[in-house]
Design a protein around this motif. Structure first.
Motif, short mmCIF file in Angstrom:
data_model
loop_
_atom_site.label_atom_id
_atom_site.label_comp_id
_atom_site.label_asym_id
_atom_site.label_seq_id
_atom_site.Cartn_x
_atom_site.Cartn_y
_atom_site.Cartn_z
N LEU A 118 -43.52 -9.54 -10.68
CA LEU A 118 -44.61 -10.36 -10.16
C LEU A 118 -44.42 -11.83 -10.56
CD1 LEU A 118 -47.64 -7.99 -10.91
CD2 LEU A 118 -46.59 -8.43 -8.70
N GLN A 119 -43.98 -12.06 -11.79
CA GLN A 119 -43.78 -13.44 -12.24
C GLN A 119 -42.60 -14.09 -11.51
OE1 GLN A 119 -44.21 -14.21 -16.59
NE2 GLN A 119 -44.77 -12.05 -16.73
N SER A 120 -41.57 -13.31 -11.18
CA SER A 120 -40.44 -13.88 -10.43
C SER A 120 -40.85 -14.28 -9.02
CB SER A 120 -39.28 -12.87 -10.37
OG SER A 120 -39.62 -11.76 -9.55
N LEU A 121 -41.75 -13.51 -8.41
CA LEU A 121 -42.25 -13.88 -7.08
C LEU A 121 -43.08 -15.15 -7.13
CD1 LEU A 121 -43.35 -10.46 -5.51
CD2 LEU A 121 -41.35 -11.84 -4.93
N ILE A 122 -43.82 -15.33 -8.23
CA ILE A 122 -44.63 -16.55 -8.37
C ILE A 122 -43.74 -17.77 -8.52
CG2 ILE A 122 -46.27 -17.72 -9.90
CD1 ILE A 122 -47.39 -14.92 -10.58
N SER A 123 -42.72 -17.65 -9.36
CA SER A 123 -41.84 -18.81 -9.62
C SER A 123 -40.98 -19.16 -8.41
CB SER A 123 -40.94 -18.53 -10.83
OG SER A 123 -40.15 -17.37 -10.60
N SER A 124 -40.65 -18.16 -7.57
CA SER A 124 -39.78 -18.42 -6.41
C SER A 124 -40.54 -18.80 -5.15
CB SER A 124 -38.91 -17.20 -6.13
OG SER A 124 -39.72 -16.09 -5.76
N ALA A 125 -41.88 -18.79 -5.22
CA ALA A 125 -42.67 -19.08 -4.02
C ALA A 125 -42.58 -20.55 -3.64
CB ALA A 125 -44.13 -18.69 -4.26
N ALA A 126 -42.43 -20.82 -2.35
CA ALA A 126 -42.44 -22.20 -1.85
C ALA A 126 -43.86 -22.72 -1.87
CB ALA A 126 -41.86 -22.24 -0.43
N ASN A 127 -44.00 -24.05 -1.87
CA ASN A 127 -45.34 -24.66 -1.96
C ASN A 127 -46.22 -24.28 -0.78
OD1 ASN A 127 -44.67 -25.91 -4.35
ND2 ASN A 127 -43.96 -27.78 -3.36
N SER A 139 -53.62 -8.79 -5.23
CA SER A 139 -53.83 -7.43 -4.70
C SER A 139 -53.03 -6.41 -5.50
CB SER A 139 -53.44 -7.37 -3.22
OG SER A 139 -54.26 -8.22 -2.45
N ALA A 140 -51.80 -6.80 -5.88
CA ALA A 140 -50.97 -5.89 -6.68
C ALA A 140 -51.58 -5.67 -8.07
CB ALA A 140 -49.55 -6.46 -6.80
N VAL A 141 -52.06 -6.75 -8.70
CA VAL A 141 -52.69 -6.63 -10.02
C VAL A 141 -53.95 -5.77 -9.92
CG1 VAL A 141 -53.86 -7.90 -11.86
CG2 VAL A 141 -51.75 -8.80 -10.88
N ARG A 142 -54.72 -5.97 -8.85
CA ARG A 142 -55.95 -5.18 -8.65
C ARG A 142 -55.60 -3.69 -8.51
NH1 ARG A 142 -57.49 -7.68 -4.48
NH2 ARG A 142 -58.77 -9.26 -5.50
N ARG A 143 -54.52 -3.39 -7.81
CA ARG A 143 -54.11 -1.99 -7.64
C ARG A 143 -53.58 -1.41 -8.95
NH1 ARG A 143 -53.64 2.33 -7.97
NH2 ARG A 143 -52.97 3.96 -6.53
N LEU A 144 -52.92 -2.23 -9.76
CA LEU A 144 -52.40 -1.75 -11.04
C LEU A 144 -53.54 -1.32 -11.97
CD1 LEU A 144 -49.59 -4.39 -11.73
CD2 LEU A 144 -49.26 -1.96 -11.29
N GLN A 190 -61.34 -15.16 -11.94
CA GLN A 190 -62.19 -14.00 -12.23
C GLN A 190 -61.40 -12.84 -12.84
OE1 GLN A 190 -63.69 -11.91 -8.80
NE2 GLN A 190 -62.07 -12.70 -7.51
N PHE A 191 -60.08 -12.83 -12.65
CA PHE A 191 -59.26 -11.72 -13.16
C PHE A 191 -59.20 -11.72 -14.68
CE2 PHE A 191 -58.07 -11.09 -8.86
CZ PHE A 191 -57.57 -9.79 -8.79
N TYR A 192 -59.42 -12.87 -15.32
CA TYR A 192 -59.40 -12.89 -16.79
C TYR A 192 -60.50 -12.00 -17.37
CZ TYR A 192 -56.03 -16.72 -16.92
OH TYR A 192 -54.89 -17.47 -16.81
N ASP A 193 -61.65 -11.92 -16.69
CA ASP A 193 -62.75 -11.08 -17.17
C ASP A 193 -62.57 -9.62 -16.75
OD1 ASP A 193 -63.99 -13.35 -18.21
OD2 ASP A 193 -64.94 -13.81 -16.29
N VAL A 194 -61.88 -9.39 -15.63
CA VAL A 194 -61.78 -8.05 -15.06
C VAL A 194 -60.71 -7.21 -15.75
CG1 VAL A 194 -61.15 -6.78 -12.97
CG2 VAL A 194 -62.67 -8.75 -12.82
N ILE A 195 -59.58 -7.83 -16.10
CA ILE A 195 -58.41 -7.08 -16.55
C ILE A 195 -58.72 -6.20 -17.76
CG2 ILE A 195 -56.16 -7.35 -17.68
CD1 ILE A 195 -55.56 -9.59 -15.73
N SER A 196 -59.25 -6.79 -18.81
CA SER A 196 -59.47 -6.04 -20.06
C SER A 196 -60.44 -4.89 -19.87
CB SER A 196 -59.98 -6.99 -21.14
OG SER A 196 -60.21 -6.29 -22.34
#
Length: 401
Positions: A118-127, A139-144, A190-196
């Motif tokens: 997931l982090q590699s996709l973020i770093s390689s994404a074009a602007n 969406s992937a994090v939500r499914r995880l 909002q994901f900072y509150d949801v994840i834990s």
């Protein structure tokens, strides 16, 4: 002196022997390097084979997500080699993860490799594709968060938080754009509150399963028949300012216990009413009352069933309504409501087969049939039956009607 020349021969012999030994050592070193090269070649060939199989797996499941459950081994292997895959394949794998239905029984992917992908996709994404790529990541994090993790809670939380941190850091490079700022504020932070709160591990799940063996998380017909969970008269009352307690709860647990019981009662109330005997006393409009019968606190006369002389145990909560049943008649009538399709079955019970559950959790039903079709036609725009605003609970029946 011929004797003096012997040592020189010995030296020559020993030097020849040394040369022979050196030659032998160089040959053994060459054989060792060849073995290492062959091992490396075999490993690279195996890795290439796994990568090619992973690409074939992604191609096969691209247009048919239901195949993933049958290809669990390839699913797990794909995550193990995702660091060696091209970015296009990694993106396909992450999209496949994001679109998995929540009902899928697949084993969770390795969290370290998943976070790195997931982090590699973020770093390689074009602007220009940052927001669209970011939505796929979310969406992937939500499914995880729907997986039951073998790793401990802290490890999973750390890895998923690193993904969100990487996305926030990448968005900060384009923070001058209004759409990027809105995306970060409304969807990412909002994901900072949801994840834990939403991470579930197998150790915790074992405790939950033993303690809550029969409750709203594992609903059954037997549980749905327990009136103390659904009857408004038996549910707790919220504490409000000016009332008893002046809106102040005894403790944090007391507050959530009250609201949890109310949420369960509201959600499953229609289901409880569908399988519960109701009051048949006619009202002013000519129709029967229809309210579910509830347990009586004191002796309220005899059962209203013909030729039954037993004391009533269930009655209507409406003032002035005298319709009531004894325990045995109540049980008999309820069994008829839950029985197979007949003139005595409930008109609110429908049999159907779940054909599909999509990645958003939307359930599709086929072969939907009412156990007893109402005599009067249903006006679907005004009826409360299966209305969209209702909260609907689904239970698995012991037998098909």
């Amino acid at each position: 002196n011929p004797r003096a020349s012997k040592p020189s021969r010995g030296k020559r012999g020993s030097s020849r022997g040394n040369r022979g030994r050196k030659r032998g050592n160089s040959n053994s070193a060459g054989n060792g390097s060849q073995r290492q090269n062959s091992k490396k070649q075999q490993q690279s060939n195996k890795q290439k084979e796994v990568i090619s199989k992973t690409k074939a797996f992604l191609k096969k499941t691209k247009n048919n997500k239901t195949l993933v459950d049958r290809l669990e081994k390839q699913w797990l292997k794909a995550w193990c080699v995702c660091g060696s895959l091209p970015q296009s394949c990694v993106l396909e794998l992450v999209e496949l993860l994001a679109m998995l239905p929540t009902s899928s029984k697949l084993e969770e992917p390795p969290i370290m490799e998943c976070s790195a992908a997931l982090q590699s996709l973020i770093s390689s994404a074009a602007n220009d594709e940052l927001i669209s790529r970011g939505r796929i990541i979310l969406s992937a994090v939500r499914r995880l968060l729907f997986f039951l993790w073998s790793e401990d809670h802290a490890t999973v939380e750390t890895q998923l938080s690193e993904v969100i941190n990487a996305l926030v850091g990448r968005l900060s490079t384009q923070f001058q754009l209004k759409e990027v700022r809105n995306f970060q504020k409304e969807e990412v932070l909002q994901f900072y509150d949801v994840i834990s709160a939403r991470i579930k591990t197998k150790q915790i799940q074992e405790v939950v399963t033993t303690e809550l063996a029969s409750d709203w998380r594992t609903p059954t017909i037997q549980w749905l028949m327990q009136g103390e969970n659904f009857l408004p008269k038996l549910l707790p009352v919220c504490k409000t300012p000016g009332g008893k307690g002046n809106g102040i709860y005894d403790s944090f647990e007391d507050y959530f216990d009250v609201w949890k019981k109310l949420w369960i009662g509201i959600t499953w109330n229609e289901g409880f009413n569908a399988i519960t005997p109701s009051c048949r006393q006619p009202g002013n409009n000519g129709f029967s009352c229809g309210k579910s019968l509830c347990p009586l606190q004191r002796d309220s006369g005899l059962c209203k069933t013909k030729n039954c002389k037993k004391s009533a145990s269930y009655g209507c909560s409406m003032r002035g309504h005298s319709f009531r049943y004894c325990s045995s008649c109540y049980g008999k009538y309820q069994s008829k409501l839950l029985g197979k399709a007949s003139d005595f079955a409930s008109t609110n019970i429908y049999d159907g087969t779940i054909s599909n559950v999509n990645w958003k959790g939307r359930i599709s039903l086929t072969n939907l049939a009412c156990r007893r079709i109402p005599k009067q036609g249903i006006h679907w725009r005004t009826t409360g039956r299966l209305a969209a605003p209702n909260l609907i609970g689904i239970v698995k029946l012991n037998s098909y009607g």
